[in-house]
Design an enzyme around this catalytic site. Sequence first.
Site, PDB file in Angstrom:
ATOM      1  N   SER A 141       0.543  -1.539  -0.157  1.00 38.17           N
ATOM      2  CA  SER A 141       0.094   0.151  -0.073  1.00 38.17           C
ATOM      3  C   SER A 141       0.486   1.940   0.026  1.00 38.17           C
ATOM      4  O   SER A 141       1.608   1.380   1.168  1.00 38.17           O
ATOM      5  CB  SER A 141      -0.833   0.590   1.497  1.00 38.17           C
ATOM      6  OG  SER A 141      -1.078   0.887   1.590  1.00 38.17           O
TER       7      SER A 141
ATOM      8  N   HIS B 111      -1.530  -1.291  -4.127  1.00 41.02           N
ATOM      9  CA  HIS B 111      -2.822  -1.152  -3.861  1.00 41.02           C
ATOM     10  C   HIS B 111      -2.736   0.835  -3.416  1.00 41.02           C
ATOM     11  O   HIS B 111      -1.666   1.098  -2.300  1.00 41.02           O
ATOM     12  CB  HIS B 111      -2.590  -1.758  -2.348  1.00 41.02           C
ATOM     13  CG  HIS B 111      -3.583  -1.517  -1.961  1.00 41.02           C
ATOM     14  ND1 HIS B 111      -4.762  -2.478  -2.312  1.00 41.02           N
ATOM     15  CD2 HIS B 111      -4.342  -0.281  -0.561  1.00 41.02           C
ATOM     16  CE1 HIS B 111      -6.374  -1.777  -1.260  1.00 41.02           C
ATOM     17  NE2 HIS B 111      -5.586  -0.655  -0.465  1.00 41.02           N
TER      18      HIS B 111
ATOM     19  N   ASP C 174      -4.444   3.582  -2.154  1.00 44.02           N
ATOM     20  CA  ASP C 174      -5.852   3.822  -1.028  1.00 44.02           C
ATOM     21  C   ASP C 174      -5.793   6.153  -1.463  1.00 44.02           C
ATOM     22  O   ASP C 174      -5.555   6.496  -1.728  1.00 44.02           O
ATOM     23  CB  ASP C 174      -5.300   4.482   0.074  1.00 44.02           C
ATOM     24  CG  ASP C 174      -4.671   2.713   0.852  1.00 44.02           C
ATOM     25  OD1 ASP C 174      -5.918   1.664   0.779  1.00 44.02           O
ATOM     26  OD2 ASP C 174      -4.240   2.357   1.145  1.00 44.02           O
TER      27      ASP C 174
ATOM     28  N   MET D 173      -8.434   8.477  -0.805  1.00 43.10           N
ATOM     29  CA  MET D 173      -9.466   8.674   0.711  1.00 43.10           C
ATOM     30  C   MET D 173      -9.902  10.237   0.341  1.00 43.10           C
ATOM     31  O   MET D 173      -9.272  11.173   0.303  1.00 43.10           O
ATOM     32  CB  MET D 173      -8.803   8.692   1.611  1.00 43.10           C
ATOM     33  CG  MET D 173      -7.384   7.334   2.445  1.00 43.10           C
ATOM     34  SD  MET D 173      -7.379   7.231   3.599  1.00 43.10           S
ATOM     35  CE  MET D 173      -6.672   5.177   3.846  1.00 43.10           C
TER      36      MET D 173
ATOM     37  N   HIS E 252      -7.962   1.481  -3.795  1.00 40.02           N
ATOM     38  CA  HIS E 252      -8.956   1.327  -2.917  1.00 40.02           C
ATOM     39  C   HIS E 252      -9.835   2.058  -2.699  1.00 40.02           C
ATOM     40  O   HIS E 252      -9.340   2.935  -2.229  1.00 40.02           O
ATOM     41  CB  HIS E 252      -8.420   0.481  -1.599  1.00 40.02           C
ATOM     42  CG  HIS E 252      -9.059   0.480  -0.403  1.00 40.02           C
ATOM     43  ND1 HIS E 252      -8.173   0.289   0.506  1.00 40.02           N
ATOM     44  CD2 HIS E 252     -10.329   0.103  -0.697  1.00 40.02           C
ATOM     45  CE1 HIS E 252      -9.476   0.148   1.299  1.00 40.02           C
ATOM     46  NE2 HIS E 252     -10.881  -0.451   1.293  1.00 40.02           N
TER      47      HIS E 252
ATOM     48  N   MET F  24     -11.981   4.392  -0.651  1.00 33.16           N
ATOM     49  CA  MET F  24     -12.760   4.912   0.014  1.00 33.16           C
ATOM     50  C   MET F  24     -13.262   6.548   0.257  1.00 33.16           C
ATOM     51  O   MET F  24     -12.856   7.109   1.089  1.00 33.16           O
ATOM     52  CB  MET F  24     -12.015   4.798   1.895  1.00 33.16           C
ATOM     53  CG  MET F  24     -11.450   3.326   1.434  1.00 33.16           C
ATOM     54  SD  MET F  24      -9.839   3.390   2.937  1.00 33.16           S
ATOM     55  CE  MET F  24      -8.153   3.226   1.274  1.00 33.16           C
TER      56      MET F  24
ATOM     57  N   MET G 161     -12.019  -5.561   5.468  1.00 27.48           N
ATOM     58  CA  MET G 161     -10.509  -4.492   6.441  1.00 27.48           C
ATOM     59  C   MET G 161     -10.908  -4.910   7.095  1.00 27.48           C
ATOM     60  O   MET G 161     -11.888  -5.644   8.228  1.00 27.48           O
ATOM     61  CB  MET G 161     -11.977  -3.635   6.601  1.00 27.48           C
ATOM     62  CG  MET G 161     -11.645  -2.496   5.565  1.00 27.48           C
ATOM     63  SD  MET G 161      -9.880  -2.425   3.994  1.00 27.48           S
ATOM     64  CE  MET G 161      -8.840  -1.779   5.266  1.00 27.48           C
TER      65      MET G 161
ATOM     66  N   ASP H 267      -6.620  -6.436   4.838  1.00 28.40           N
ATOM     67  CA  ASP H 267      -5.916  -4.969   4.676  1.00 28.40           C
ATOM     68  C   ASP H 267      -5.912  -3.915   5.913  1.00 28.40           C
ATOM     69  O   ASP H 267      -6.733  -3.713   6.125  1.00 28.40           O
ATOM     70  CB  ASP H 267      -6.813  -3.447   3.921  1.00 28.40           C
ATOM     71  CG  ASP H 267      -6.546  -3.076   3.272  1.00 28.40           C
ATOM     72  OD1 ASP H 267      -4.724  -2.542   4.300  1.00 28.40           O
ATOM     73  OD2 ASP H 267      -6.799  -1.787   2.538  1.00 28.40           O
TER      74      ASP H 267
HETATM   75  C1  DX5 Z   1      -6.347   1.765   5.655  1.00 28.32           C
HETATM   76  C2  DX5 Z   1      -5.723   1.488   4.594  1.00 28.32           C
HETATM   77  C3  DX5 Z   1      -4.709   0.806   4.197  1.00 28.32           C
HETATM   78  C4  DX5 Z   1      -3.416   0.730   4.541  1.00 28.32           C
HETATM   79  C5  DX5 Z   1      -2.758   0.042   5.334  1.00 28.32           C
HETATM   80  O1  DX5 Z   1      -7.594   2.525   5.542  1.00 28.32           O
HETATM   81  O2  DX5 Z   1      -7.032   0.708   3.454  1.00 28.32           O
HETATM   82  O3  DX5 Z   1      -4.671  -0.166   2.894  1.00 28.32           O
HETATM   83  O4  DX5 Z   1      -3.106   1.644   3.604  1.00 28.32           O
HETATM   84  O5  DX5 Z   1      -1.564   0.363   6.334  1.00 28.32           O
HETATM   85  P1  DX5 Z   1      -1.116  -0.909   7.269  1.00 28.32           P
HETATM   86  O6  DX5 Z   1      -0.458  -1.872   6.404  1.00 28.32           O
HETATM   87  O7  DX5 Z   1       0.280  -0.142   7.512  1.00 28.32           O
HETATM   88  O8  DX5 Z   1      -2.264  -1.152   8.598  1.00 28.32           O
HETATM   89 ZN    ZN Z   2      -6.805   0.408   0.923  1.00 25.09          ZN
END
Ligand code: DX5
Ligand code: ZN
Length: 215
Positions: free
Chosen positions: A12, A37, A39, A41, A70, A72, A141, A174
């Site tokens: 990620s 990956h 993320d 947000m 991903h 969010m 998650m 994740d």
């Molecule tokens: C959290 C993200 C993850 C995050 C995971 O909301 O979706 O992908 O980056 O990070 P680690 O591996 O540090 O928990």
């Molecule tokens: Zn993620």
Amino acid sequence: MTNKISLKVAPSILACDFGRLKDEIHAVEQAGADMLHIDVMDGHFVDNITIGPQVVAAVRKYTSMAFDVHLMIEHPKKYLQPFIDAGSNIITVHQEAEKNLDSILATLDASGVKKGVSLRPATHLDELGGRENDFDMILLMTVNPGFGGQSFMAEVLPKIQKLRSYYTGDIEVDGGINAETAHAVIGAGATVLVAGTYIFRSPDYKKAIASLKRS
Ligand code: DX5
Ligand code: ZN
């Protein structure tokens, strides 16, 4: 729907040095990552803001790794096409953000992008309404989404096991994944491991990825 399942590791980029984004992506590609990956947000669905489609498009030309995006975000339907156009290979939408997944599925099908759906730790598998097999991947998650570096929630393990008992596609996990928690989630049936902190805060990305694959 994918039937041939093999373990994949998806670093990620949330935990990478964003000032060196291109180099960090190269480094995990060289280190044996199976996909990247990403993320996304929006400060609404989760309390954090990260990156948009422009950044995804900008790094697309520097790697051949599949982009595992991903989302969010609220109103994912509205932002789907920009992320498709940016070069995503799989796009995962949160069930909690979009109760009617039909048009999302249709848009992804029409574009040839793989389809993913995600559930927060507290969201029950029943919320998928028996539509599991419409998706190539289901992301369970293992932390509450929003931030990297959180602790793995072991209470999600039975949910992974349960889903594995009737779903043959990829199950992605994740949040809080490291060599120890990887062992537990693989045992429960996960096939795609997302790891941010564990990989990017390790001195040797190759060793970190290999240790997840050995788990
Ligand atoms: C959290 C993200 C993850 C995050 C995971 O909301 O979706 O992908 O980056 O990070 P680690 O591996 O540090 O928990
Ligand atoms: Zn993620």
